[in-house]
Design an enzyme around this catalytic site. Structure first.
Site, PDB file in Angstrom:
ATOM      1  N   SER A 120      50.743 -36.554 -15.248  1.00  0.00           N
ATOM      2  CA  SER A 120      50.573 -35.788 -14.013  1.00  0.00           C
ATOM      3  C   SER A 120      49.102 -35.492 -13.746  1.00  0.00           C
ATOM      4  CB  SER A 120      51.360 -34.486 -14.116  1.00  0.00           C
ATOM      5  OG  SER A 120      51.062 -33.835 -15.335  1.00  0.00           O
TER       6      SER A 120
ATOM      7  N   HIS B 185      54.097 -41.418 -11.200  1.00  0.00           N
ATOM      8  CA  HIS B 185      54.259 -39.990 -11.506  1.00  0.00           C
ATOM      9  C   HIS B 185      55.426 -39.379 -10.731  1.00  0.00           C
ATOM     10  CE1 HIS B 185      52.770 -35.621 -10.987  1.00  0.00           C
ATOM     11  NE2 HIS B 185      53.513 -35.726 -12.069  1.00  0.00           N
TER      12      HIS B 185
ATOM     13  N   GLU C 217      54.310 -40.209  -7.021  1.00  0.00           N
ATOM     14  CA  GLU C 217      52.914 -40.584  -6.787  1.00  0.00           C
ATOM     15  C   GLU C 217      52.627 -41.893  -7.515  1.00  0.00           C
ATOM     16  OE1 GLU C 217      50.050 -36.739  -6.312  1.00  0.00           O
ATOM     17  OE2 GLU C 217      50.895 -36.987  -8.295  1.00  0.00           O
TER      18      GLU C 217
ATOM     19  N   ASN D 261      49.183 -32.166  -8.039  1.00  0.00           N
ATOM     20  CA  ASN D 261      48.723 -31.157  -9.001  1.00  0.00           C
ATOM     21  C   ASN D 261      47.302 -30.677  -8.753  1.00  0.00           C
ATOM     22  OD1 ASN D 261      51.063 -30.675 -10.461  1.00  0.00           O
ATOM     23  ND2 ASN D 261      50.805 -32.549 -11.631  1.00  0.00           N
TER      24      ASN D 261
END
Length: 293
Positions: A121, A142, A154, A192
């Protein structure tokens, strides 16, 4: 020659690995779930059955679809069993040293044309790819947590990732009925990089006494229409994971705005890692979660 993915290996039977195995099997892929520990594998399979049970109860899948998907998942503690896989997704803990060690162990057993992906991540895809024997056939895929529920994936290319690898990954993720967003290979990617500093700021707000756990989470749920408050979300993600992502941002971008809150560090040092540990910003050991400060 276009890469066609039919068989998938998942390394790590934890929350993310089990979730990836779940959605891949449901989408018709032949899945092999690999972990070093037998107990991790049985816990992972229990998680998958429970999760499919919830989908069945809410009529998202049928009894036959559940049975077929479970039949498509096989488990193993022998790394050699990944030899026939077209794609192997590593879903181990968010720790670069651990991931590099896994690549050293699995790469010699993979067929030359196999693709290798990481569910990291936050860690640099280029750097992880360089630790493998196939950087051009390596990339970041991800998934969001919980994988069966969250629609987004992602996709992140490293500097060496070939177009063919990227194309095969896009086709694979689309087959899982997920929505793709493409991110450049920068620390923590898109989700993130935006989400974790917000959580970190919520922890600073608590640390500085601006508001209590309850007032901060209520404010963001009702004031910003978030489905769960940032401290509740941090507990769900795992405070150790939150800290490691903030550390990647802080180290990778060298900007003081990414400095992990000292209170987050203190909770992790105490072993209060959130929901999985029974305590974090909330105490989960009773009937209802109770704020810990």
């Amino acid at each position: 020659m276009a890469t066609e993915i039919r068989t998938v290996g998942v390394v790590g039977a934890g929350q993310m690995g089990a979730g990836i195995a779940h959605v891949a099997a449901l989408a018709g892929f032949d899945v092999k779930l690999y972990d070093l520990a037998e107990d991790q594998i049985s816990a992972g399979m229990q998680r998958i059955e429970k999760s499919m049970g919830r989908q069945l109860a809410s009529e998202k899948i049928t009894e036959a679809e559940k049975a077929d998907a479970l039949a498509r998942i096989s488990v193993t503690v022998d790394v050699k069993d990944l030899a026939d896989r077209d794609l192997v997704i590593e879903a181990a803990t968010e720790d670069e040293t651990v991931k590099r060690k896994i690549y050293r162990e699995i790469c010699p057993h993979l067929k030359p044309e196999a693709m290798l992906a990481t569910n990291t991540s936050s860690i640099s895809i280029t750097r992880l790819a360089a630790a493998t024997d196939r950087p051009e056939r390596f990339m970041g895929i991800h998934f969001m947590n919980p994988v069966p529920v969250m629609k987004l994936v992602e996709l992140v290319r490293g500097i060496a990732t070939e177009e063919e690898t990227f194309g095969a990954a896009k086709t694979f993720v689309s087959a899982l009925d997920k929505t793709i967003t493409v991110s450049e290979d920068f620390p923590a990617f898109i989700v993130n990089r935006i989400l974790l500093p917000m959580i970190n700021e919520a922890i600073y707000t608590l640390y500085e006494g601006v508001g209590s756990v309850t007032s901060i989470d209520t404010a963001m749920k009702l004031g910003a229409n978030h489905p769960m408050g940032p401290l509740q979300l941090a507990d769900f993600i795992g405070l150790d994971t939150c800290l490691s992502i903030m550390q990647v941002l802080y180290d990778g971008l060298a900007d003081s705005k990414y400095r992990p809150c000292p209170l987050l560090v203190k909770y992790v040092e105490a072993g209060w890692l959130g929901r999985k540990a029974g305590r974090g910003f909330y105490d989960y050991r009773g009937e209802e979660p109770v704020p810990t400060r």
